[in-house]
Design a protein around this motif. Structure first.
Motif, PDB file in Angstrom:
ATOM      1  N   GLY A 180       6.778   9.082 -11.078  1.00 23.64           N
ATOM      2  CA  GLY A 180       7.541   8.940 -12.372  1.00 23.64           C
ATOM      3  C   GLY A 180       7.223   9.324 -13.737  1.00 23.64           C
ATOM      4  N   GLY A 181       6.448  10.467 -13.496  1.00 23.27           N
ATOM      5  CA  GLY A 181       5.672  11.037 -14.825  1.00 23.27           C
ATOM      6  C   GLY A 181       6.840  12.112 -15.463  1.00 23.27           C
ATOM      7  N   SER A 182       6.101  12.767 -16.773  1.00 26.70           N
ATOM      8  CA  SER A 182       6.963  13.744 -17.327  1.00 26.70           C
ATOM      9  C   SER A 182       6.202  14.846 -17.344  1.00 26.70           C
ATOM     10  CB  SER A 182       7.010  13.188 -18.726  1.00 26.70           C
ATOM     11  OG  SER A 182       6.009  12.975 -19.528  1.00 26.70           O
ATOM     12  N   ALA A 183       6.972  15.943 -17.616  1.00 26.97           N
ATOM     13  CA  ALA A 183       6.291  17.381 -17.557  1.00 26.97           C
ATOM     14  C   ALA A 183       7.029  18.287 -18.464  1.00 26.97           C
ATOM     15  CB  ALA A 183       6.209  17.918 -16.334  1.00 26.97           C
ATOM     16  N   TYR A 184       6.407  19.229 -19.367  1.00 31.76           N
ATOM     17  CA  TYR A 184       6.981  20.498 -19.901  1.00 31.76           C
ATOM     18  C   TYR A 184       6.754  21.541 -18.919  1.00 31.76           C
ATOM     19  CZ  TYR A 184       8.018  24.367 -22.916  1.00 31.76           C
ATOM     20  OH  TYR A 184       8.455  25.490 -23.550  1.00 31.76           O
ATOM     21  N   VAL A 185       8.149  22.310 -18.556  1.00 34.15           N
ATOM     22  CA  VAL A 185       7.963  23.169 -17.482  1.00 34.15           C
ATOM     23  C   VAL A 185       8.339  24.540 -18.089  1.00 34.15           C
ATOM     24  CG1 VAL A 185       9.127  23.568 -15.310  1.00 34.15           C
ATOM     25  CG2 VAL A 185       8.548  21.319 -15.888  1.00 34.15           C
ATOM     26  N   ILE A 186       7.688  25.486 -17.665  1.00 34.94           N
ATOM     27  CA  ILE A 186       7.817  26.841 -17.556  1.00 34.94           C
ATOM     28  C   ILE A 186       8.189  27.346 -16.282  1.00 34.94           C
ATOM     29  CG2 ILE A 186       7.146  29.251 -18.518  1.00 34.94           C
ATOM     30  CD1 ILE A 186       5.291  28.067 -20.525  1.00 34.94           C
ATOM     31  N   GLY A 187       9.364  27.721 -15.965  1.00 33.20           N
ATOM     32  CA  GLY A 187       9.810  28.185 -14.622  1.00 33.20           C
ATOM     33  C   GLY A 187      11.184  28.219 -14.342  1.00 33.20           C
ATOM     34  N   ALA A 229      11.494  15.100  -7.454  1.00 30.63           N
ATOM     35  CA  ALA A 229      10.398  14.144  -7.375  1.00 30.63           C
ATOM     36  C   ALA A 229      10.437  12.921  -8.233  1.00 30.63           C
ATOM     37  CB  ALA A 229       9.176  15.012  -7.401  1.00 30.63           C
ATOM     38  N   GLY A 230      11.537  12.833  -8.959  1.00 27.59           N
ATOM     39  CA  GLY A 230      11.605  11.860 -10.171  1.00 27.59           C
ATOM     40  C   GLY A 230      10.999  12.144 -11.319  1.00 27.59           C
ATOM     41  N   TYR A 231      10.658  13.264 -11.481  1.00 28.89           N
ATOM     42  CA  TYR A 231       9.972  13.589 -12.857  1.00 28.89           C
ATOM     43  C   TYR A 231      11.019  14.125 -13.968  1.00 28.89           C
ATOM     44  CZ  TYR A 231       4.914  13.574 -12.507  1.00 28.89           C
ATOM     45  OH  TYR A 231       3.657  13.275 -12.310  1.00 28.89           O
ATOM     46  N   MET A 273      11.735  15.890 -17.540  1.00 28.09           N
ATOM     47  CA  MET A 273      11.537  17.256 -18.027  1.00 28.09           C
ATOM     48  C   MET A 273      11.579  16.977 -19.653  1.00 28.09           C
ATOM     49  SD  MET A 273      11.214  19.240 -15.543  1.00 28.09           S
ATOM     50  CE  MET A 273      10.950  18.010 -14.239  1.00 28.09           C
ATOM     51  N   THR A 274      10.576  17.223 -20.473  1.00 30.80           N
ATOM     52  CA  THR A 274      10.509  16.765 -21.874  1.00 30.80           C
ATOM     53  C   THR A 274       9.464  17.678 -22.449  1.00 30.80           C
ATOM     54  OG1 THR A 274      10.235  14.935 -23.460  1.00 30.80           O
ATOM     55  CG2 THR A 274       8.752  15.186 -21.343  1.00 30.80           C
ATOM     56  N   GLU A 275       9.870  17.895 -23.890  1.00 29.66           N
ATOM     57  CA  GLU A 275       9.058  18.547 -24.705  1.00 29.66           C
ATOM     58  C   GLU A 275       8.094  17.811 -25.594  1.00 29.66           C
ATOM     59  OE1 GLU A 275      11.312  21.342 -27.200  1.00 29.66           O
ATOM     60  OE2 GLU A 275      12.289  22.343 -25.419  1.00 29.66           O
ATOM     61  N   ARG A 276       8.247  16.321 -25.514  1.00 31.98           N
ATOM     62  CA  ARG A 276       7.754  15.610 -26.198  1.00 31.98           C
ATOM     63  C   ARG A 276       6.626  14.637 -25.531  1.00 31.98           C
ATOM     64  NH1 ARG A 276      11.601  12.013 -29.992  1.00 31.98           N
ATOM     65  NH2 ARG A 276       9.669  11.642 -30.705  1.00 31.98           N
ATOM     66  N   ASP A 277       5.533  14.809 -26.068  1.00 35.15           N
ATOM     67  CA  ASP A 277       4.178  13.929 -25.125  1.00 35.15           C
ATOM     68  C   ASP A 277       4.388  14.152 -23.869  1.00 35.15           C
ATOM     69  OD1 ASP A 277       1.881  12.569 -25.391  1.00 35.15           O
ATOM     70  OD2 ASP A 277       2.953  10.875 -25.615  1.00 35.15           O
ATOM     71  N   PRO A 278       4.698  15.184 -23.065  1.00 36.32           N
ATOM     72  CA  PRO A 278       4.476  15.150 -21.480  1.00 36.32           C
ATOM     73  C   PRO A 278       3.272  14.734 -21.077  1.00 36.32           C
ATOM     74  CG  PRO A 278       4.558  17.499 -22.187  1.00 36.32           C
ATOM     75  CD  PRO A 278       4.515  16.673 -23.501  1.00 36.32           C
ATOM     76  N   ASP A 279       3.127  14.263 -19.804  1.00 41.79           N
ATOM     77  CA  ASP A 279       2.172  14.081 -18.939  1.00 41.79           C
ATOM     78  C   ASP A 279       1.458  15.284 -18.746  1.00 41.79           C
ATOM     79  OD1 ASP A 279       2.254  11.264 -18.869  1.00 41.79           O
ATOM     80  OD2 ASP A 279       3.637  11.307 -17.204  1.00 41.79           O
ATOM     81  N   TYR A 280       2.180  16.337 -18.382  1.00 45.21           N
ATOM     82  CA  TYR A 280       1.867  17.578 -17.854  1.00 45.21           C
ATOM     83  C   TYR A 280       2.316  18.869 -18.324  1.00 45.21           C
ATOM     84  CZ  TYR A 280      -0.055  14.874 -13.856  1.00 45.21           C
ATOM     85  OH  TYR A 280      -0.830  13.828 -13.154  1.00 45.21           O
ATOM     86  N   VAL A 281       1.832  19.821 -18.493  1.00 45.68           N
ATOM     87  CA  VAL A 281       2.387  20.984 -18.782  1.00 45.68           C
ATOM     88  C   VAL A 281       2.140  21.720 -17.311  1.00 45.68           C
ATOM     89  CG1 VAL A 281       2.095  23.483 -19.730  1.00 45.68           C
ATOM     90  CG2 VAL A 281       2.197  21.497 -21.297  1.00 45.68           C
ATOM     91  N   VAL A 282       3.607  22.142 -16.802  1.00 48.43           N
ATOM     92  CA  VAL A 282       3.713  22.753 -15.421  1.00 48.43           C
ATOM     93  C   VAL A 282       3.989  24.176 -15.636  1.00 48.43           C
ATOM     94  CG1 VAL A 282       4.679  22.814 -13.210  1.00 48.43           C
ATOM     95  CG2 VAL A 282       4.065  20.297 -14.398  1.00 48.43           C
ATOM     96  N   LEU A 283       3.563  25.073 -15.043  1.00 50.43           N
ATOM     97  CA  LEU A 283       3.643  26.786 -15.316  1.00 50.43           C
ATOM     98  C   LEU A 283       4.136  27.231 -13.602  1.00 50.43           C
ATOM     99  CD1 LEU A 283       3.548  29.250 -16.929  1.00 50.43           C
ATOM    100  CD2 LEU A 283       1.258  29.462 -16.285  1.00 50.43           C
ATOM    101  N   GLY A 284       5.141  27.815 -13.832  1.00 49.31           N
ATOM    102  CA  GLY A 284       5.449  28.409 -12.571  1.00 49.31           C
ATOM    103  C   GLY A 284       5.665  29.860 -12.877  1.00 49.31           C
ATOM    104  N   GLU A 285       6.513  30.654 -11.771  1.00 43.80           N
ATOM    105  CA  GLU A 285       6.796  31.911 -12.189  1.00 43.80           C
ATOM    106  C   GLU A 285       8.322  32.035 -12.438  1.00 43.80           C
ATOM    107  OE1 GLU A 285       6.861  36.080  -9.229  1.00 43.80           O
ATOM    108  OE2 GLU A 285       5.842  34.359  -8.633  1.00 43.80           O
TER     109      GLU A 285
END
Length: 267
Positions: A89-96, A107-109, A111-123
């Motif tokens: 149930g986390g949060s992520a800023y995603v590039i992809g 997966a229940g995540y 998507m946010t730009e404010r204080d995310p748990d993760y930055v997730v980089l994809g293609e």
């Protein structure tokens, strides 16, 4: 391969093994049909995080390969599963692209730009300077850095394109933070694939065209490995590595007879 346990399950890379620039490699459709007819459990793996399994199924179908979408395992799916296991149930800023964002949503995540748990980089085919800058600032503010795969370039009809690994290197240079790569050659992707089809490493074979991703990750996950020479690795390059595949063949067509040759004995 003959003096070990029978082969019950198969994992195979996609690009360079089954298809090349969206054209089916001779023997690919026959290989997958033989697996299905024999009732073998299998997954097709790809480090490509752009497309959803449904998208990839449609693209393969256009090349003459019939494959159920549940038989496709992408680095985006593996990344989403990893994050769900790590921080539900986390949060992520995603590039992809859709392949990654859809997997994370499922997966229940959030998507946010404010204080995310993760930055997730994809293609993606449209990396933006603005998005990369935002990722750098979020990582500097404490977000954990995850990347779907370390591939530095990807193929295109015009030539190589910068891929996830190249953009990750840029972000690392700016932040001093190395990403955790989920896709090949991390054996985590192999183990997540094995778990998905309830397979055991001792009775599973990995087929790939790259020594530095497919073969090494299969080896590190305890699988037997088959290198095909229809993709990235040329014959003279095999011996340059400190590890070897279990077997080297010209193409996936040469693997088709092995499905029955190394099958479990009839009950």
């Amino acid at each position: 391969m003959t003096n070990r346990r029978p082969v019950e399950c198969w994992l195979t890379d996609m690009d360079g093994v089954l298809v090349h620039e969206e054209q089916a490699i001779p023997g690919a459709a026959d290989f997958l049909k033989r697996l299905q007819d024999a009732g073998r459990r299998f997954l097709v793996l790809t480090n490509n995080s752009i497309y959803t399994p449904r998208d990839l199924r449609a693209r393969l179908s256009a090349s003459g390969i019939d494959l159920p979408e549940e038989s496709i395992w992408t680095s985006a799916l593996a990344t989403a599963q990893f994050l769900q296991d790590q921080r539900e149930g986390g949060s992520a800023y995603v590039i992809g692209e859709a392949g990654l964002t859809t997997a994370l949503h499922d997966a229940g995540y959030i998507m946010t730009e404010r204080d995310p748990d993760y930055v997730v980089l994809g293609e993606t085919r449209t990396y933006s300077f603005e998005a990369i800058t935002r990722a750098i600032r979020l990582i500097e503010d404490g977000a954990r850095f995850i990347a779907t795969n370390p591939d530095a370039t990807g193929p295109s009809p015009q030539g190589p394109l910068p891929a996830t690994g190249s953009i990750a290197a840029l972000i690392t240079k700016a932040t001093g933070v190395e990403p955790y790569y989920v896709g090949k050659p991390n054996p985590l992707m192999m183990r997540s694939a094995l778990n998905r089809i309830d397979a055991h490493s001792e009775t599973t074979v990995m087929i790939g065209d790259r020594m530095d991703t497919d073969i090494v990750s299969g080896l590190e996950a305890g699988l037997r490995t088959i290198l095909v020479l229809t993709g990235s690795t040329r014959p003279h390059q095999v011996d340059r590595h400190p590890f070897v595949p279990t077997r080297v063949v010209e193409s996936i067509a040469d693997v088709v007879p092995l499905i029955e040759q190394f099958a479990p004995a009839a009950e």
